[in-house]
Design a protein around this motif. Structure first.
Motif, PDB file in Angstrom:
ATOM      1  N   CYS A 132      -1.558  11.360  -5.006  1.00  0.00           N
ATOM      2  CA  CYS A 132      -1.658   9.955  -5.790  1.00  0.00           C
ATOM      3  C   CYS A 132      -2.907   9.993  -6.571  1.00  0.00           C
ATOM      4  O   CYS A 132      -3.219   9.652  -7.804  1.00  0.00           O
ATOM      5  CB  CYS A 132      -1.170   8.810  -4.848  1.00  0.00           C
ATOM      6  SG  CYS A 132       0.325   8.714  -4.431  1.00  0.00           S
ATOM      7  N   ARG A 133      -4.201  10.371  -5.674  1.00  0.00           N
ATOM      8  CA  ARG A 133      -5.407  10.063  -6.315  1.00  0.00           C
ATOM      9  C   ARG A 133      -5.698  11.307  -7.367  1.00  0.00           C
ATOM     10  O   ARG A 133      -6.142  11.214  -8.424  1.00  0.00           O
ATOM     11  CB  ARG A 133      -6.569  10.400  -5.402  1.00  0.00           C
ATOM     12  CG  ARG A 133      -6.628   9.220  -4.233  1.00  0.00           C
ATOM     13  CD  ARG A 133      -7.843   9.284  -3.397  1.00  0.00           C
ATOM     14  NE  ARG A 133      -7.773   8.293  -2.159  1.00  0.00           N
ATOM     15  CZ  ARG A 133      -7.700   8.582  -1.228  1.00  0.00           C
ATOM     16  NH1 ARG A 133      -7.058   9.768  -0.657  1.00  0.00           N
ATOM     17  NH2 ARG A 133      -7.664   7.577  -0.259  1.00  0.00           N
ATOM     18  N   LYS A 162      -1.511  10.377  -0.326  1.00  0.00           N
ATOM     19  CA  LYS A 162      -2.635   9.705  -0.808  1.00  0.00           C
ATOM     20  C   LYS A 162      -3.379  10.764  -1.965  1.00  0.00           C
ATOM     21  O   LYS A 162      -3.979  10.522  -2.709  1.00  0.00           O
ATOM     22  CB  LYS A 162      -3.685   9.069   0.245  1.00  0.00           C
ATOM     23  CG  LYS A 162      -3.142   8.058   0.938  1.00  0.00           C
ATOM     24  CD  LYS A 162      -4.249   7.336   1.855  1.00  0.00           C
ATOM     25  CE  LYS A 162      -3.738   6.173   2.507  1.00  0.00           C
ATOM     26  NZ  LYS A 162      -4.624   5.717   3.484  1.00  0.00           N
ATOM     27  N   HIS A 171       0.917  -1.239  -0.004  1.00  0.00           N
ATOM     28  CA  HIS A 171      -0.010  -0.101   0.024  1.00  0.00           C
ATOM     29  C   HIS A 171       0.752   1.294   0.045  1.00  0.00           C
ATOM     30  O   HIS A 171       0.820   2.125   0.939  1.00  0.00           O
ATOM     31  CB  HIS A 171      -1.124   0.066   1.221  1.00  0.00           C
ATOM     32  CG  HIS A 171      -1.988  -1.014   1.118  1.00  0.00           C
ATOM     33  ND1 HIS A 171      -2.721  -1.132   2.219  1.00  0.00           N
ATOM     34  CD2 HIS A 171      -2.273  -1.928   0.275  1.00  0.00           C
ATOM     35  CE1 HIS A 171      -3.776  -2.536   2.011  1.00  0.00           C
ATOM     36  NE2 HIS A 171      -3.275  -2.654   0.558  1.00  0.00           N
TER      37      HIS A 171
END
Length: 321
Positions: A146-147, A143, A61
């Motif tokens: 990245c999204r 995060k 992850h």
């Protein structure tokens, strides 16, 4: 089949196209069916396994595997936009596709191919961030970022696809309706139009040039920085470890760009149906199959994670028995 106009939506007298495919020999068609069926099943299995392993193992992850997850999803979309219809036509006597289905396939081919190109550029930037500034990597590639990068890849792919496919809806197709290919790629489709396609061809070439320049520059700049950083690492083991995280990505980039650019940017003087089909098979069918194999074979973390999952599955089965 040629008939009356379907209305203003497509502005065409052709109601369906004939995909001539790879061969007219029935025996060869049967052989090709089994070959491409195996390739498609490997593509589905390989990319699905990559996605499941990344999702199931918490050690993966990380941003690198987050992008690999989405690359595998794009590869599934890319292959599924082409191969199922190709397999059906290899067995069918009448190898037809409706006008709307053909335009839809063209749209998804452009969407998947361009999204894959942007995704590979994002992955190159991720490797640059990890190697160039490892101390701030977690903050740089959080995060939310990245999204946004994945969302941006799909958005750019959607825009690229719409720019090339929407103008096709305004073209007239009044026969012949035979496409010398196994899918509805735009160049052979444009040759069938009864109306002038110069604007479409210029749009296609311009958009491909912009897409290629942007993505190749992003990859080159990232890898120039990566290589210069790796060369400054003192230990041979450290240099090898840093480069090993990039080697799979470099191979995938090379496979996609060499054939795709050759297909769309080559001079018309060296154009041939067989050459076009071979190049198209390479970047649209073989590459989505090879990507998960390359990442599994050259990535220790993926192999270790897969081993852990298999051990857990085996242990769970033994406990149930």
């Amino acid at each position: 089949m040629v008939g009356q106009s379907l209305g203003m939506e497509n502005q065409t007298t052709v109601t369906e196209f004939i995909l001539l495919g790879l061969s007219s020999d029935p025996q060869l068609q049967m052989l090709l069916f089994f070959v491409f069926l195996v390739i498609y099943l490997i593509t589905l299995a390989g990319n699905t396994v990559i996605m499941l392993v990344i999702q199931a193992d918490s050690h993966l992850h990380t941003p690198m595997y987050f992008f690999l997850f989405h690359l595998s999803f794009v590869d599934l979309c890319y292959s599924s936009a082409i191969v199922p219809k190709m397999l059906v036509n290899l067995l069918a006597r009448h190898k037809t596709i409706s006008v709307n289905a053909c335009f839809t396939q063209t749209f998804f081919i452009f969407l998947s191919a361009s999204c894959e190109a942007f995704m590979l550029s994002v992955m190159a930037y991720d490797r640059y961030a990890a190697i160039f500034d490892p101390l701030h990597y977690a903050g740089t590639m959080n995060k939310r970022v990245c999204r946004q990068l994945v969302g941006g890849s799909w958005t750019m792919g959607l825009m690229y696809s719409l720019v090339n496919t929407v103008p096709v809806l305004n073209l007239n197709f009044c026969g012949p309706n035979e496409i010398g290919h196994f899918s509805c790629e735009l160049p052979p489709l444009l040759t069938l139009s009864c109306t002038e396609t110069l604007v479409n061809k210029m749009t296609l070439l311009s958009s491909i040039a912009v897409l290629a320049v942007i993505n190749i520059l992003l990859v080159l700049i990232s890898y120039i920085q990566i290589i210069s950083t790796i060369l400054r690492i003192r230990s041979a083991e450290g240099r090898h470890k840093a480069f090993s995280t990039c080697s799979s990505h470099l191979i995938v980039v090379g496979l996609l760009y060499t054939t795709a650019l050759f297909q769309y940017m080559k001079p018309s003087s060296i154009s041939s149906v067989i050459l076009d089909q071979v190049a198209s098979i390479q970047y649209s069918i073989f590459t989505p199959m090879l990507n998960p194999i390359i990442y599994c074979l050259k990535n220790k973390e993926v192999k270790i994670a897969l081993g852990r999952i298999l051990k857990k599955t085996k242990k769970s089965k033994s406990q149930l028995m």
